[in-house]
Design an enzyme around this catalytic site. Sequence first.
Site, PDB file in Angstrom:
ATOM      1  CG  HIS A 193      45.616  69.101  31.656  1.00  0.00           C
ATOM      2  ND1 HIS A 193      46.180  67.972  32.044  1.00  0.00           N
ATOM      3  CD2 HIS A 193      45.177  69.932  32.713  1.00  0.00           C
ATOM      4  CE1 HIS A 193      46.136  68.162  33.492  1.00  0.00           C
ATOM      5  NE2 HIS A 193      45.855  69.287  33.852  1.00  0.00           N
ATOM      6  CD  GLU A 248      49.121  70.004  32.885  1.00  0.00           C
ATOM      7  OE1 GLU A 248      48.451  71.086  32.944  1.00  0.00           O
ATOM      8  OE2 GLU A 248      49.161  69.404  33.654  1.00  0.00           O
TER       9      GLU A 248
END
Length: 283
Positions: A153, A258
């Site tokens: 992330h 991500e």
Amino acid sequence: MGVTETGKTIILNTASGASAEIYLFGATVTSWKSGGKERLFLSGKSALDSSKPIRGGIPIVFPIFGPPPSSPPEYAALSQHGFARTQDWTLDKIVMDRPEGVSIRLAAPPPPDSFPHRFTLAYVVTLTEHQLSTDLHITNTGSEDFIFQALLHNYLAVPDSSKIKINGVDAGTVYKDKVLGMKLDESDGNPLVIDKEIDRVYQKVPSQEITVDDGAGSGFKVRFRGFEDCTIWNPQEATGSKMADMEDKGWERYVCIEPGYVREFKTLPAGEEFIGAQVITAL
């Protein structure tokens, strides 16, 4: 020595002046400096006391992405984004320690008792002058198939998110638009700009490489292997202001690119290993 342990964190340094900081809590990379600039965004309101997931840097999402599914029951009982980002990892070994580059391998503890699957989870972080590489290694040590989702992330720091351009999503790439209730759509291939809230899961990205022009003469190239999907996220004020651990106007200073395997569950047969790897280059 390019590896320093502080108890809560591990700090990597190269002769070029590049550095990285990794919290053992969640194996979360919280800082990456290259060319004299901080390249990752970390919210000033983020908890760093292991009480909750770290808001910023590079959290590890595993074994689910987003809210838990309705089944199987042991997955349905998990918290959002799974447990890897709230586990206390350990330094397994120093893979490389040279003036031009430093690499470490971190190991996750066993999963919670409520998640009865046998696997090992390791994370290799490598720092060089202009690049940060992070590789997630998942090995099925059980006797049955193991299913999971995994994602890195990345909160990439930018001066002004309204001025960036994102390239690398080819025309025709299918994406799931989480802002529009999981509506499926296709990319038109044009550069993406952040002029409204964006939360899209691009599936099977052909290029496996996303570039970010930060509008100020710098940017990033995110290249990934093993991971096939890529989520692009910026909450903007309407959503960002409701996040308790997001600093005021923080959404103006990052974009999340991500890489992951999240469009469905990945099935890993017994005895096999999955490696999801990314290389982020500071441009």
